[in-house]
Design a protein around this motif. Structure first.
Motif, PDB file in Angstrom:
ATOM      1  N   PRO A   5       9.595  -4.669   3.133  1.00 31.07           N
ATOM      2  CA  PRO A   5       8.131  -4.475   3.104  1.00 31.07           C
ATOM      3  C   PRO A   5       7.333  -5.728   2.770  1.00 31.07           C
ATOM      4  O   PRO A   5       6.233  -5.923   3.303  1.00 31.07           O
ATOM      5  N   GLU A   6       7.852  -6.579   1.889  1.00 25.46           N
ATOM      6  CA  GLU A   6       7.106  -7.790   1.539  1.00 25.46           C
ATOM      7  C   GLU A   6       7.126  -8.799   2.681  1.00 25.46           C
ATOM      8  O   GLU A   6       6.116  -9.462   2.956  1.00 25.46           O
ATOM      9  N   LEU A  55       1.702   2.527   1.741  1.00 21.89           N
ATOM     10  CA  LEU A  55       3.152   2.469   1.575  1.00 21.89           C
ATOM     11  C   LEU A  55       3.587   3.271   0.350  1.00 21.89           C
ATOM     12  O   LEU A  55       4.619   3.955   0.371  1.00 21.89           O
ATOM     13  N   GLY A  56       2.811   3.210  -0.705  1.00 22.22           N
ATOM     14  CA  GLY A  56       3.139   3.949  -1.910  1.00 22.22           C
ATOM     15  C   GLY A  56       3.060   5.454  -1.736  1.00 22.22           C
ATOM     16  O   GLY A  56       3.679   6.204  -2.509  1.00 22.22           O
ATOM     17  N   ARG A  57       2.340   5.916  -0.729  1.00 20.63           N
ATOM     18  CA  ARG A  57       2.197   7.362  -0.479  1.00 20.63           C
ATOM     19  C   ARG A  57       3.066   7.847   0.683  1.00 20.63           C
ATOM     20  O   ARG A  57       3.051   9.041   1.000  1.00 20.63           O
ATOM     21  N   LEU A 114      10.641   5.611   3.857  1.00 22.51           N
ATOM     22  CA  LEU A 114      10.573   4.250   4.383  1.00 22.51           C
ATOM     23  C   LEU A 114      11.898   3.922   5.052  1.00 22.51           C
ATOM     24  O   LEU A 114      12.952   4.041   4.434  1.00 22.51           O
ATOM     25  N   GLU A 152      -3.869   6.213   7.033  1.00 23.05           N
ATOM     26  CA  GLU A 152      -4.815   6.685   6.014  1.00 23.05           C
ATOM     27  C   GLU A 152      -5.440   8.017   6.398  1.00 23.05           C
ATOM     28  O   GLU A 152      -5.588   8.917   5.552  1.00 23.05           O
ATOM     29  N   ASN A 206      -4.287  -4.722   0.324  1.00 20.36           N
ATOM     30  CA  ASN A 206      -4.419  -3.681  -0.691  1.00 20.36           C
ATOM     31  C   ASN A 206      -4.227  -2.289  -0.082  1.00 20.36           C
ATOM     32  O   ASN A 206      -3.560  -1.420  -0.670  1.00 20.36           O
ATOM     33  N   ARG A 207      -4.814  -2.085   1.071  1.00 19.68           N
ATOM     34  CA  ARG A 207      -4.694  -0.781   1.746  1.00 19.68           C
ATOM     35  C   ARG A 207      -3.253  -0.529   2.186  1.00 19.68           C
ATOM     36  O   ARG A 207      -2.756   0.595   2.131  1.00 19.68           O
ATOM     37  N   TYR A 208      -2.580  -1.583   2.635  1.00 17.68           N
ATOM     38  CA  TYR A 208      -1.169  -1.462   3.029  1.00 17.68           C
ATOM     39  C   TYR A 208      -0.326  -0.966   1.860  1.00 17.68           C
ATOM     40  O   TYR A 208       0.460  -0.016   2.001  1.00 17.68           O
ATOM     41  N   HIS A 209      -0.457  -1.589   0.709  1.00 18.38           N
ATOM     42  CA  HIS A 209       0.353  -1.176  -0.445  1.00 18.38           C
ATOM     43  C   HIS A 209       0.000   0.242  -0.883  1.00 18.38           C
ATOM     44  O   HIS A 209       0.889   1.000  -1.306  1.00 18.38           O
ATOM     45  N   ALA A 210      -1.267   0.620  -0.753  1.00 18.35           N
ATOM     46  CA  ALA A 210      -1.662   1.982  -1.121  1.00 18.35           C
ATOM     47  C   ALA A 210      -1.019   3.005  -0.185  1.00 18.35           C
ATOM     48  O   ALA A 210      -0.496   4.037  -0.632  1.00 18.35           O
TER      49      ALA A 210
END
Length: 541
Positions: free
Chosen positions: A252-253, A275-277, A281, A235, A269-273
């Motif tokens: 990832p899941e 990972l999306g940025r 991967l 982050e 929630n922070r993990y998915h945020a």
């Protein structure tokens, strides 16, 4: 089959200069005096050979390379060809010809810049011409314009800086003014999971990471995204505009279920945020049956370490590692990654951040599957024997003997053969890489072009075949090795990015690899040429 010029050019950039020269000659390109593309590749070949030479031999090769580029420019005028000719005259000690060529480049740029060239390239070419004309201040201003046109084009910037450094070294001039144009540093990170979301430990870590990012000027980072330290570091990197390359053990899941969700919904929630940025991967185990086990976790750490090191080399950038532990030394996986960091890779930063009570006890233990193993998968093929009609036994023996000599040192269980084809599954990466080069070198010593080879490192399920006694791998390793072999010209070995990264992470120096793009655009996934020795890259243009 004639090897196309883009593939030969890619081999030169990758450092396989002699093989590229053989393919250039075999393709009849030396006779194409009126083909600007053939003349340009000849210039690239001669320049690469010049960089490997010294003294009068080097000057002669640079002079010949300049002539080849000049001939290509005369047939199809282009700033790239003209500036290469001018710079090579300079490196050959022909100052007058170099400066005349540089003035011609400036005239060409002022008259009618080619629409196909990027603004960055045009400004960088102008900077190089000014540098050849002994105007470093003008070159610096032009390079500023180039950087402004493409502020994130670090790979092109690294190539430009390498070329300018070579010119400045030839004139014994200072090159420190180039430092401010250099790409930012690459980072590998890993840390413990014992942090409560929003707690005091997280705040302390975030502040320390912010200071480190500013101190080291981090622009690229590789690591996992487990709850706790990993996510906090990622982050903070993203907040500064750095690129984060996520490297996970498995899907990832599955990873989230094992290493994120047990810490709570906020971490998930922070993990998915994050990972999306992520800029990319990479999965250590990518097959559908992959599991989050100690083997995949260890391999993911190795891929992240090697990725940071390889990224830094590609950009001629600094490299460093960040390890977050507690007062007792941190978790097993973090400690392993800290121990793997090669002393020559760059500075290792350690932060001690206390764990919040009870967090790590929520994570279930990883379970090892004894049938799974990390192995190097190799596909070898002799095109002359595959799909051919009847071949006399002496001809078959002559073609296969060099391969047999190199493979004789291996456990027969690790080798499966078919007419003109061999597939290997080996557990020692250095030995596997060395054997591949031995196959090619034995063939070359026999006067043969040799087979094409592809190799990949992957986690596979290994089982004994009752019929043949061979060890059979189930998983993605051999299919990808076969795909790489199909891309390789005869007499070359291509390896996957994962295997090249592993080579770096393990500090293997008996062999090396260089990035290889056989066409105008990169293939799916990075591909590397395997070469003997540990010398630096020859990929500068």
């Amino acid at each position: 089959m004639t090897t196309p010029l883009p593939a030969i050019s890619a081999l030169v950039r990758a450092g396989a200069v002699e093989r590229a020269a053989e393919l250039y000659t075999a393709g009849g390109y030396g006779e194409r005096a009126q083909d600007p593309a053939a003349r340009s590749v000849l210039g690239r070949l001669l320049k690469a050979r010049g960089r490997q030479a010294a003294g009068t031999a080097q000057a002669s090769l640079f002079r010949q390379a300049a002539a080849a580029y000049a001939a290509a420019h005369a047939l199809a005028p282009a700033p790239y060809l003209a500036i290469n000719a001018a710079t090579l005259h300079y490196l050959a000690g022909e100052w007058g010809a170099a400066q005349a060529g540089a003035r011609a480049v400036l005239d060409l740029l002022a008259a009618d810049p080619p629409p196909s060239d990027t603004p960055y390239f045009l400004a960088a070419t102008r900077a190089e011409a000014l540098l050849l004309l002994d105007d470093p201040a003008g070159a610096e201003r032009a390079l500023e314009q180039a950087a402004a046109h493409d502020p994130d084009g670090w790979a092109d910037r690294a190539t430009t800086i390498a070329q300018f450094s070579e010119i400045l070294a030839a004139r014994c001039a200072p090159a420190d003014w180039l430092d401010r144009f250099a790409p930012p540093a690459c980072l590998h990170f890993a840390g413990h999971m014992g942090l409560a979301s929003g707690g005091a430990g997280e705040a302390a870590l975030a502040a320390a990471v912010d200071a480190l990012i500013a101190q080291e000027r981090i622009g690229f980072a590789w690591g996992a995204l487990a709850a706790g330290s990993d996510i906090v570091i990622a982050e903070r990197l993203l907040a500064t505009g750095a690129e984060v390359q996520a490297v996970l053990p498995c899907d990832p899941e599955q990873f989230a279920a094992q290493s994120v969700a047990p810490a709570g919904q906020d971490w998930l929630n922070r993990y998915h945020a994050v990972l999306g940025r992520a800029a990319s991967l990479q999965l250590a185990a990518s097959d559908p049956a992959a599991v989050h086990d100690p083997l995949a976790t260890a391999h993911a750490g190795e891929l992240a370490i090697g990725g940071a090191m390889l990224g830094a080399r590609a950009l001629a950038a600094r490299c460093c590692q960040l390890i977050v532990t507690d007062a007792e030394g941190g978790g097993r996986n973090t400690a392993r990654q800290a121990a793997m960091w090669p002393s020559g890779a760059g500075i290792q930063h350690r932060l001690t951040i206390a764990r919040d009570a009870g967090i790590e006890s929520r994570f279930p233990p990883e379970r090892r599957d004894p049938t799974r193993a990390l192995a190097v998968h190799v596909a070898i093929q002799l095109d002359e024997l595959v799909g051919a009609g009847r071949i006399e036994p002496p001809a078959i023996a002559a073609l296969t003997e060099p391969v047999g000599q190199a493979l004789a040192v291996l456990d027969s269980r690790r080798v499966r053969a078919a007419p003109g084809r061999w597939e290997l599954v080996l557990d020692d990466a250095e030995s596997a890489l060395t054997v591949m080069l031995e196959v090619l070198e034995h063939s070359r010593a026999a006067g043969l072009p040799g087979p094409s080879i592809g190799a990949h490192i992957a986690i596979s399920d290994l089982h004994d075949d009752p019929a043949s006694g061979a060890l059979i791998p189930y998983g993605p390793g051999i299919p990808l090795a076969r795909a790489l072999q199909a891309m390789a010209p005869p007499g070359l070995a291509l390896i996957s990015d994962s295997l090249a990264v592993t080579l770096f992470a393990r500090g293997i120096t008996s062999v090396r690899s260089e990035l290889y793009h056989p066409g105008d655009a990169a293939s799916d996934g990075a591909v590397h040429v395997l070469l003997r020795g540990c010398e630096g890259s020859s990929s500068r243009t």
